[in-house]
Design an enzyme around this catalytic site. Structure first.
Site, PDB file in Angstrom:
ATOM      1  N   ARG A 173      22.401  32.837  13.185  1.00 16.86           N
ATOM      2  CA  ARG A 173      21.994  32.591  12.370  1.00 16.86           C
ATOM      3  C   ARG A 173      20.652  32.589  11.003  1.00 16.86           C
ATOM      4  O   ARG A 173      21.559  32.525   9.731  1.00 16.86           O
ATOM      5  CB  ARG A 173      22.223  30.758  12.162  1.00 16.86           C
ATOM      6  N   CYS A 230      15.543  45.002  18.904  1.00 16.39           N
ATOM      7  CA  CYS A 230      13.862  46.317  18.342  1.00 16.39           C
ATOM      8  C   CYS A 230      15.369  45.555  16.861  1.00 16.39           C
ATOM      9  O   CYS A 230      15.772  47.021  16.377  1.00 16.39           O
ATOM     10  CB  CYS A 230      14.543  47.427  18.603  1.00 16.39           C
ATOM     11  N   TYR A 270      27.718  27.136  16.724  1.00 16.98           N
ATOM     12  CA  TYR A 270      27.271  28.827  16.219  1.00 16.98           C
ATOM     13  C   TYR A 270      26.657  29.403  16.165  1.00 16.98           C
ATOM     14  O   TYR A 270      25.669  30.369  15.499  1.00 16.98           O
ATOM     15  CB  TYR A 270      27.339  29.125  14.316  1.00 16.98           C
ATOM     16  N   GLU A 284      38.492  18.750  10.851  1.00 17.44           N
ATOM     17  CA  GLU A 284      37.756  19.347  11.764  1.00 17.44           C
ATOM     18  C   GLU A 284      36.697  20.033  11.633  1.00 17.44           C
ATOM     19  O   GLU A 284      36.222  20.845  11.675  1.00 17.44           O
ATOM     20  CB  GLU A 284      38.722  20.467  11.217  1.00 17.44           C
ATOM     21  N   PRO A 285      35.797  18.804  12.253  1.00 18.50           N
ATOM     22  CA  PRO A 285      34.522  19.029  12.283  1.00 18.50           C
ATOM     23  C   PRO A 285      34.145  20.303  13.420  1.00 18.50           C
ATOM     24  O   PRO A 285      34.681  19.523  14.136  1.00 18.50           O
ATOM     25  CB  PRO A 285      33.911  17.777  12.619  1.00 18.50           C
ATOM     26  N   GLY A 286      33.514  20.571  13.027  1.00 15.11           N
ATOM     27  CA  GLY A 286      32.701  22.098  14.050  1.00 15.11           C
ATOM     28  C   GLY A 286      31.107  21.329  14.367  1.00 15.11           C
ATOM     29  O   GLY A 286      30.902  21.194  14.848  1.00 15.11           O
ATOM     30  N   TYR A 296      22.288  34.205   8.555  1.00 13.04           N
ATOM     31  CA  TYR A 296      23.046  33.555   7.121  1.00 13.04           C
ATOM     32  C   TYR A 296      21.641  33.286   6.818  1.00 13.04           C
ATOM     33  O   TYR A 296      21.805  32.117   5.410  1.00 13.04           O
ATOM     34  CB  TYR A 296      24.052  32.430   6.993  1.00 13.04           C
TER      35      TYR A 296
HETATM   36  C1  LIG Z   1      35.092  26.791  11.177  1.00 13.59           C
HETATM   37  C2  LIG Z   1      36.366  25.737  10.565  1.00 13.59           C
HETATM   38  C3  LIG Z   1      36.196  24.516  10.695  1.00 13.59           C
HETATM   39  C4  LIG Z   1      34.557  23.714  11.452  1.00 13.59           C
HETATM   40  O1  LIG Z   1      33.612  24.275  10.602  1.00 13.59           O
HETATM   41  P1  LIG Z   1      32.421  22.990  10.594  1.00 13.59           P
HETATM   42  O2  LIG Z   1      31.688  23.817   9.206  1.00 13.59           O
HETATM   43  O3  LIG Z   1      31.441  23.911  12.086  1.00 13.59           O
HETATM   44  O4  LIG Z   1      32.594  21.780  10.677  1.00 13.59           O
HETATM   45  C5  LIG Z   1      37.133  23.759  10.672  1.00 13.59           C
HETATM   46  N1  LIG Z   1      38.420  24.406  10.512  1.00 13.59           N
HETATM   47  C6  LIG Z   1      38.766  25.432  10.166  1.00 13.59           C
HETATM   48  C7  LIG Z   1      39.435  25.856  10.131  1.00 13.59           C
HETATM   49  C8  LIG Z   1      37.560  26.427  10.714  1.00 13.59           C
HETATM   50  O5  LIG Z   1      37.862  27.928  10.501  1.00 13.59           O
END
Ligand SMILES: *Cc1c(COP(=O)(O)O)cnc(C)c1O
Length: 422
Positions: free
Chosen positions: A307, A337, A365, A268-270, A311
């Site tokens: 970010r 501000c 993000y 599940e890459p974002g 973070y």
């Molecule tokens: C946020 C999230 C991801 C993606 O994480 P990345 O660090 O962006 O790759 C994958 N799975 C789940 C369940 C998430 O909440």
């Protein structure tokens, strides 16, 4: 973004031209970069049935969703609204995974009615799910393997104190719930957090999952979540995807052999798919010399990219307008501000008022975490596709700030009769 003939370009289009056409602040995404990341990930795996589920919370513009869909990528959603956006983008329901946390059972039921794949993240909901659906609706279970990894405490979600998933130590209880309610568990899922560096950590977590899998005979997939690290700084070490793919393919093949069936392997890459594709283009409003630093004040802020402030994330910054100027040291700050620093002590090619800066790694993000704080408008978004920059979201207008507000004092008096006597 490449430096060619002394100018920064995206797919051959000068970045200054994009900024002139669409104005700043502006989010620009390079479609080629996203497509490249998809193929690098896919090509790393051999002899396994790999499915990529794009974590759309990282960047949820419909055009981005359609782009990844057309490249064979599925969707990972964390809210019912993301599920609905995914359906709107044209994803078939069976290609959408819903992985919520701390949601009501009603939201889960809504997702069941939409027909997407449900991932259950706590025992109480699992019991309710079994009460209502028994074996009529398949589901997956989110396991917390208690592996500490991740670049930052806020994005480490697999460790023992994390709110995510069902603890690996509760598996015997889960088994009882599943058996007593006759629940059809078709997938096991984990997500150990963002920014996992080491492929050994993935393998360790995978082995934990393979171990659990023995207790679930109806599995169709194992979902190992995400955490792929990309470079934010030039010298950053990144997840070695080819190496991970090679080792994981082998481990997964062995697991499938011992399980007795070929399952699908999901990720599940974002961030991995979209982070590097994105650039936040901003214009220099002002240069300010203080005793400690030279501040470069730009026409954006933490409302657009939170970010760095949230973070302590490092985002590389480039002076697009002066790529060959001498290097000087600056603090790049926003117009909000509140302390609002994009980068401390950055060596940039000499900055002049009116210059265009690009803040890098602004795909993931970034827009998706933006807000209207300080009543500032969100930027427009542009996707460079096949060498052409396309507007994929309009810049906000003042009307967007009041949309949905109810002005009660247009119909009732602000002052009571008594108060207005004097
Ligand atoms: C946020 C999230 C991801 C993606 O994480 P990345 O660090 O962006 O790759 C994958 N799975 C789940 C369940 C998430 O909440």
């Amino acid at each position: 973004m490449e430096l060619k003939n002394s100018e920064y370009q995206i797919q051959g289009v000068p970045v200054t031209e994009i900024a002139n056409e669409f104005q700043t602040p502006l989010y620009v995404y390079d479609a080629d970069k996203i497509i490249n990341q998809i193929s690098t990930l896919r090509n790393a795996f051999n002899g396994v049935n790999l499915r990529i589920k794009y974590a759309m919370k990282s960047l949820s513009n419909l055009s981005i969703l359609k782009l990844v869909k057309e490249h064979g990528v599925d969707l990972d959603c964390v809210s019912i609204q993301e599920v609905l956006l995914g359906i709107q983008a044209g994803f078939p329901k069976e290609r959408i995974l819903f992985t919520p946390n701390s949601v009501s059972f009603e939201e889960i039921q809504e997702a069941v009615e939409l027909g997407v794949v449900i991932n259950i993240d706590n025992i109480a909901i699992l019991e309710q799910f079994g009460d209502v659906y028994q074996d009529t609706v398949p589901c997956a279970i989110r396991i917390n393997p208690h592996i500490t990894a991740g670049g930052n405490a806020k994005i480490q979600v697999g460790h023992i104190g994390s709110k995510f998933g069902i603890s690996i130590f509760q598996m015997s209880h889960v088994k009882k719930v599943v058996e007593s309610h006759n629940i059809n568990v078709v997938g096991l899922h984990m997500h150990s957090g963002s920014d996992i560096l080491d492929s050994e950590v993935f393998l360790m977590a995978a082995n934990v999952m393979f171990d659990c899998a023995k207790d679930f005979p109806n599995l169709q997939f194992i979902d190992l979540g995400s955490g792929f690290k990309v470079a934010y700084k030039e010298e950053d070490i990144v997840t070695n995807i080819p190496e991970l793919g090679k080792k994981m393919s082998k481990a997964f093949q062995e697991f499938c052999a011992s399980y007795g069936r070929d399952l699908e392997l999901w990720f599940e890459p974002g961030k991995y798919l979209v982070s590097e594709s994105g650039h936040l283009l901003t214009k220099v409003n002002v240069l300010k010399h203080s005793p400690a630093a030279v501040f470069v004040g730009v026409d954006s802020g933490l409302n657009h990219l939170i970010r760095p402030m949230m973070y302590d994330a490092y985002h590389h910054i480039k002076n697009v307008s002066n790529p060959e100027g001498p290097k000087r040291v600056y603090d790049v700050v926003g117009y909000i501000c509140e302390t609002d620093t994009f980068g401390y002590d950055r060596k940039l090619n000499e900055v002049r008022v009116g210059d265009l800066l690009s803040i890098e790694n602004a795909g993931a993000y970034s827009y998706s975490m933006s807000s209207n704080y300080n009543s500032r408008l969100r930027p427009a978004e542009v996707l460079v596709f096949n060498g052409v920059p396309h507007l994929i979201r309009q810049r906000e207008t003042l009307e967007d700030l009041t949309r949905g507000q109810v002005d009660i004092f247009s119909s009732i008096p602000v002052k009571t009769e008594e108060a207005s006597l004097d």
